[in-house]
Scaffold this active site. Sequence first.
Site, PDB file in Angstrom:
ATOM      1  N   ASN A   9       0.872  -1.179   0.000  1.00 16.75           N
ATOM      2  CA  ASN A   9       0.000   0.000   0.000  1.00 16.75           C
ATOM      3  C   ASN A   9       0.909   1.230   0.000  1.00 16.75           C
ATOM      4  OD1 ASN A   9      -1.766   2.065   0.560  1.00 16.75           O
ATOM      5  ND2 ASN A   9      -2.291   1.350   2.620  1.00 16.75           N
ATOM      6  N   LYS A  11       0.143   4.316  -0.266  1.00 16.93           N
ATOM      7  CA  LYS A  11      -0.452   5.527   0.344  1.00 16.93           C
ATOM      8  C   LYS A  11      -0.185   6.755  -0.530  1.00 16.93           C
ATOM      9  CE  LYS A  11      -0.059   3.183   4.722  1.00 16.93           C
ATOM     10  NZ  LYS A  11       0.098   3.230   6.179  1.00 16.93           N
ATOM     11  N   HIS A  95      -9.336   0.868   5.118  1.00 17.42           N
ATOM     12  CA  HIS A  95      -8.039   1.083   5.763  1.00 17.42           C
ATOM     13  C   HIS A  95      -8.212   2.005   6.974  1.00 17.42           C
ATOM     14  CE1 HIS A  95      -3.956   2.406   6.488  1.00 17.42           C
ATOM     15  NE2 HIS A  95      -3.578   1.300   5.887  1.00 17.42           N
ATOM     16  N   GLU A  97      -6.584   4.416   8.044  1.00 20.12           N
ATOM     17  CA  GLU A  97      -6.440   5.858   7.783  1.00 20.12           C
ATOM     18  C   GLU A  97      -7.717   6.427   7.167  1.00 20.12           C
ATOM     19  OE1 GLU A  97      -2.754   5.493   5.605  1.00 20.12           O
ATOM     20  OE2 GLU A  97      -1.824   4.807   7.460  1.00 20.12           O
ATOM     21  N   GLU A 167      -5.141  -5.273  10.566  1.00 15.39           N
ATOM     22  CA  GLU A 167      -4.099  -4.274  10.793  1.00 15.39           C
ATOM     23  C   GLU A 167      -4.363  -3.548  12.113  1.00 15.39           C
ATOM     24  OE1 GLU A 167      -2.185  -2.958   6.887  1.00 15.39           O
ATOM     25  OE2 GLU A 167      -4.034  -1.827   7.041  1.00 15.39           O
ATOM     26  N   GLY A 173       2.619   2.061  10.770  1.00 14.74           N
ATOM     27  CA  GLY A 173       3.530   3.186  10.604  1.00 14.74           C
ATOM     28  C   GLY A 173       4.215   3.605  11.891  1.00 14.74           C
ATOM     29  N   SER A 213       3.697  -2.367  10.226  1.00 16.70           N
ATOM     30  CA  SER A 213       5.156  -2.377  10.410  1.00 16.70           C
ATOM     31  C   SER A 213       5.814  -3.712  10.071  1.00 16.70           C
ATOM     32  CB  SER A 213       5.519  -1.939  11.834  1.00 16.70           C
ATOM     33  OG  SER A 213       5.058  -0.612  12.070  1.00 16.70           O
TER      34      SER A 213
HETATM   35  P1  PGA Z   1       3.021   0.098   7.657  1.00 17.37           P
HETATM   36  O1  PGA Z   1       1.566   0.297   7.029  1.00 17.37           O
HETATM   37  O2  PGA Z   1       3.577  -1.172   7.056  1.00 17.37           O
HETATM   38  O3  PGA Z   1       3.798   1.316   7.236  1.00 17.37           O
HETATM   39  O4  PGA Z   1       2.849  -0.008   9.122  1.00 17.37           O
HETATM   40  C1  PGA Z   1       0.700  -0.779   6.846  1.00 17.37           C
HETATM   41  C2  PGA Z   1      -0.589  -0.294   6.237  1.00 17.37           C
HETATM   42  O5  PGA Z   1      -1.021   0.819   6.536  1.00 17.37           O
HETATM   43  O6  PGA Z   1      -1.229  -1.018   5.440  1.00 17.37           O
END
Ligand code: PGA
Length: 250
Positions: A9, A11, A95, A97, A167, A173, A213
């Site tokens: 992803n 983003k 997601h 976010e 997740e 992140g 992560s």
């Molecule tokens: P990250 O993000 O690997 O940077 O933690 C995962 C995601 O948001 O799908």
Amino acid sequence: MRKKIVAGNWKMHNNVEQTDDLLNELIANVPTETDTQIIVAPTFINLASAVDHLEFTSIDVAAQNMHQAESGAFTGEISADMLKSIGVNTVILGHSERRAIFNETDALIANKVDTALKHEMTVIFCFGEELKDRQNKQHFNVVENQLRDGLFHIEKASWSNIVLAYEPVWAIGTGETASPDQAQEMHEFIRETVRKVFGKDIAEEVSILYGGSVKPENAKEIFSKPDVDGGLIGGAALKAADFVAIINAF
Ligand code: PGA
């Protein structure tokens, strides 16, 4: 046999040039003899060129989001039909976010799921608890509710187009990862929850990805867990070497 999947992803990262560069690096380095499905999700404006770029490769392209309506006065939005018309057949929905920053509710996500399925798209359905939920020992409840309210209204036949992505918000992140045992514990719970409502066959077939992560250093151990069928990768998907190392961790 359920599918193994590693999805990146991207983003809101990478302009046109950076997208081309990263795709070229991936094309040159991803393993060709693998039973792992590889997916990348660039931003909307780079989707069409990514589809062209990856046409003769084994890498698939997903969108990071879409609108639930077929078309209309929704300034700034993108429809399922638009995605399909450029050859994008997979979409990430729900997601964290989108939920937290753009106020997407379970009900809205459920609508988006319906629209995507109507267009025969594959949905990577994301969900996961926040830190406070885990601290309050509510994480299983939260996850169950997100599944029930966002996804469990679909028909049995639609499950072949669903990929689940657990997740935990506190791991996205942040550099903080769920331990392999925490991931397995939750994935097992998720599969059991699907089984209770939709039966054993569907529960055994659905791929459940872990996200939060994932890095080359921890991917192998997380992927070795029996109910973890791959990963949804954010930050580490932006570096070809890391993303390829994560794929090779399978
Ligand atoms: P990250 O993000 O690997 O940077 O933690 C995962 C995601 O948001 O799908």
